[in-house]
Design a protein around this motif. Structure first.
Motif, short mmCIF file in Angstrom:
data_model
loop_
_atom_site.label_atom_id
_atom_site.label_comp_id
_atom_site.label_asym_id
_atom_site.label_seq_id
_atom_site.Cartn_x
_atom_site.Cartn_y
_atom_site.Cartn_z
N THR A 47 -6.84 -1.08 7.29
CA THR A 47 -6.60 -2.20 6.36
C THR A 47 -5.12 -2.29 6.03
OG1 THR A 47 -8.79 -1.84 5.39
CG2 THR A 47 -7.26 -3.20 4.15
N ALA A 48 -4.49 -1.15 5.82
CA ALA A 48 -3.07 -1.13 5.50
C ALA A 48 -2.20 -1.45 6.72
CB ALA A 48 -2.69 0.24 4.94
N ALA A 49 -2.69 -1.13 7.90
CA ALA A 49 -1.89 -1.29 9.12
C ALA A 49 -1.77 -2.74 9.58
CB ALA A 49 -2.48 -0.44 10.25
N ILE A 50 -2.78 -3.54 9.32
CA ILE A 50 -2.80 -4.91 9.83
C ILE A 50 -2.59 -5.91 8.69
CG2 ILE A 50 -4.04 -6.57 11.25
CD1 ILE A 50 -3.40 -3.87 12.62
N PRO A 51 -1.44 -6.57 8.64
CA PRO A 51 -1.14 -7.51 7.56
C PRO A 51 -2.19 -8.61 7.43
CG PRO A 51 0.82 -7.06 8.88
CD PRO A 51 -0.33 -6.45 9.61
N GLY A 52 -2.50 -8.96 6.18
CA GLY A 52 -3.45 -10.03 5.92
C GLY A 52 -4.89 -9.58 5.81
N SER A 53 -5.15 -8.31 6.07
CA SER A 53 -6.52 -7.81 6.06
C SER A 53 -6.99 -7.49 4.65
CB SER A 53 -6.65 -6.56 6.93
OG SER A 53 -6.29 -6.82 8.27
N GLY A 123 -17.15 -15.31 2.35
CA GLY A 123 -15.73 -15.56 2.17
C GLY A 123 -14.86 -15.05 3.29
N VAL A 124 -15.46 -14.61 4.39
CA VAL A 124 -14.70 -14.16 5.55
C VAL A 124 -14.29 -15.38 6.37
CG1 VAL A 124 -14.75 -12.82 7.69
CG2 VAL A 124 -15.86 -11.93 5.63
N ALA A 125 -13.00 -15.49 6.68
CA ALA A 125 -12.52 -16.66 7.43
C ALA A 125 -12.08 -16.30 8.84
CB ALA A 125 -11.38 -17.33 6.69
N SER A 126 -11.61 -15.06 9.05
CA SER A 126 -11.19 -14.65 10.38
C SER A 126 -11.40 -13.15 10.54
CB SER A 126 -9.74 -15.03 10.66
OG SER A 126 -8.88 -14.56 9.64
N VAL A 127 -11.48 -12.72 11.79
CA VAL A 127 -11.74 -11.31 12.07
C VAL A 127 -11.10 -10.94 13.40
CG1 VAL A 127 -13.94 -11.83 13.21
CG2 VAL A 127 -13.55 -9.54 12.30
N LEU A 128 -10.71 -9.69 13.49
CA LEU A 128 -10.14 -9.15 14.72
C LEU A 128 -10.80 -7.81 14.99
CD1 LEU A 128 -7.98 -9.10 17.01
CD2 LEU A 128 -6.42 -8.05 15.35
N SER A 129 -11.30 -7.63 16.20
CA SER A 129 -11.97 -6.38 16.56
C SER A 129 -11.50 -5.92 17.93
CB SER A 129 -13.50 -6.57 16.57
OG SER A 129 -14.15 -5.34 16.82
N ALA A 146 -10.32 -10.93 7.25
CA ALA A 146 -9.39 -11.65 6.39
C ALA A 146 -10.10 -12.83 5.74
CB ALA A 146 -8.20 -12.15 7.21
N ARG A 147 -9.60 -13.23 4.59
CA ARG A 147 -10.19 -14.37 3.88
C ARG A 147 -9.51 -15.69 4.25
NH1 ARG A 147 -13.90 -13.09 0.17
NH2 ARG A 147 -13.95 -11.00 -0.76
N GLU A 148 -8.40 -15.61 4.99
CA GLU A 148 -7.68 -16.80 5.41
C GLU A 148 -7.92 -17.07 6.89
OE1 GLU A 148 -6.07 -18.78 3.38
OE2 GLU A 148 -6.52 -17.46 1.68
N PRO A 149 -8.04 -18.34 7.30
CA PRO A 149 -8.17 -18.66 8.73
C PRO A 149 -6.89 -18.28 9.48
CG PRO A 149 -8.82 -20.53 7.37
CD PRO A 149 -8.15 -19.54 6.46
N ALA A 150 -7.03 -17.98 10.75
CA ALA A 150 -5.88 -17.67 11.63
C ALA A 150 -4.99 -16.57 11.04
CB ALA A 150 -5.07 -18.93 11.90
N ALA A 151 -5.61 -15.59 10.43
CA ALA A 151 -4.84 -14.49 9.83
C ALA A 151 -4.25 -13.57 10.89
CB ALA A 151 -5.73 -13.69 8.89
N TYR A 152 -4.82 -13.56 12.08
CA TYR A 152 -4.40 -12.64 13.13
C TYR A 152 -3.89 -13.39 14.35
CZ TYR A 152 -7.29 -9.77 10.10
OH TYR A 152 -7.84 -9.15 9.01
N ASP A 153 -2.81 -12.87 14.94
CA ASP A 153 -2.26 -13.45 16.16
C ASP A 153 -2.17 -12.36 17.23
OD1 ASP A 153 -0.22 -11.86 15.24
OD2 ASP A 153 1.13 -13.51 14.74
#
Length: 251
Positions: A47-53, A123-129, A146-153
């Motif tokens: 959680t700390a390693a990936i911004p926006g999580s 309330g989950v808007a985006s996810v990365l696995s 993440a609670r925001e869309p497109a939180a991960y690139d």
């Protein structure tokens, strides 16, 4: 395929932060008493390693399909539970296909429709696995929410992939140590039980049993009559060594 390290290298501050987190992860996992504890620690660091999580989860699957799971908070725990219940979702796909899986907008995602509809309400808007790969073995997968869309690139994907590579090695080592501890405990218990049965047989032979075989059969018969295991019968015989054979094997 892009090398994750080259992508991370473009952001030195984040790469440095990741290095600190990886070093911390190595330290805490070495001191973890159980695999479950180690998994929980990994989720907090992810959680700390990936911004926006807002949270992270880990799913480990052994050769028999049994799962060991960990979640950083209640949101992740509920979102993951939905995946396991439906047997569908990005984490399970990342594990099964051994590929990164990214969802930029849960409301527009067409894969796993039941799961996406349910987690959108959470309330989950985006996810990365990404998969947890240790050499040729895929231990499971790790995911961040993440609670925001497109939180991960692509950069976040590279960061999580590097994190997962280290986490997989450390979790595999933790599993090996945990298995060794379990085996040691089982062997110790087996030796104690063997000695206990030997003592009980010796007591019965001293009190009239014809031989070792006859004494063992007495223990087995007593266990069947009382519906208790052999080791418990032997323990009772040894504990009540002052009584007669009939008293020892009828309780």
């Amino acid at each position: 395929m892009t090398d994750p390290a080259s992508t991370v290298g473009s952001s030195k501050p984040e790469a440095s932060d990741l290095g600190v987190l990886l070093a911390e992860m190595g330290g805490v996992l070495l001191s973890a008493e159980t695999l479950e504890t180690a998994v929980t620690l990994v989720t907090r660091l992810a959680t700390a390693a990936i911004p926006g999580s807002v949270g992270a989860g880990v799913t480990l699957v052994d050769s028999r399909g049994r799962r060991t799971t960990g979640a950083s908070d209640a949101l992740v725990e509920e979102a993951d539970a939905l995946q396991y219940g439906l047997d569908a979702g990005p984490c399970l796909t990342a594990w099964r296909d051994q590929v990164p899986v990214r969802v930029d907008n849960m409301e527009q995602e067409t894969r796993w429709p039941q799961w996406t509809a349910a987690v959108t309400e959470l309330g989950v808007a985006s996810v990365l696995s990404v998969p947890l790969l240790a050499g040729p073995d895929c231990l499971g997968a790790i995911k961040v929410y993440a609670r925001e869309p497109a939180a991960y690139d692509a950069h976040a994907e590279a960061l999580l992939t590097l994190f997962a590579q280290q986490a997989a090695i450390l979790l595999a080592n933790t599993q090996t140590v945990a298995n060794a501890r379990k085996l040691t405990g089982q062997l110790t218990e087996a030796l104690v039980n063997r000695d206990l049965i030997g003592q009980a047989k010796g007591i019965l032979m001293a009190q009239g049993a014809a031989d070792d075989h006859a004494a063992f059969n007495m223990l087995v018969a007593a266990g069947q009559r009382s519906n208790i295991n052999l080791h418990e019968v032997a323990r009772r015989v040894v504990a009540t060594v002052g009584g007669g054979p009939a008293d020892q094997l009828s309780s």
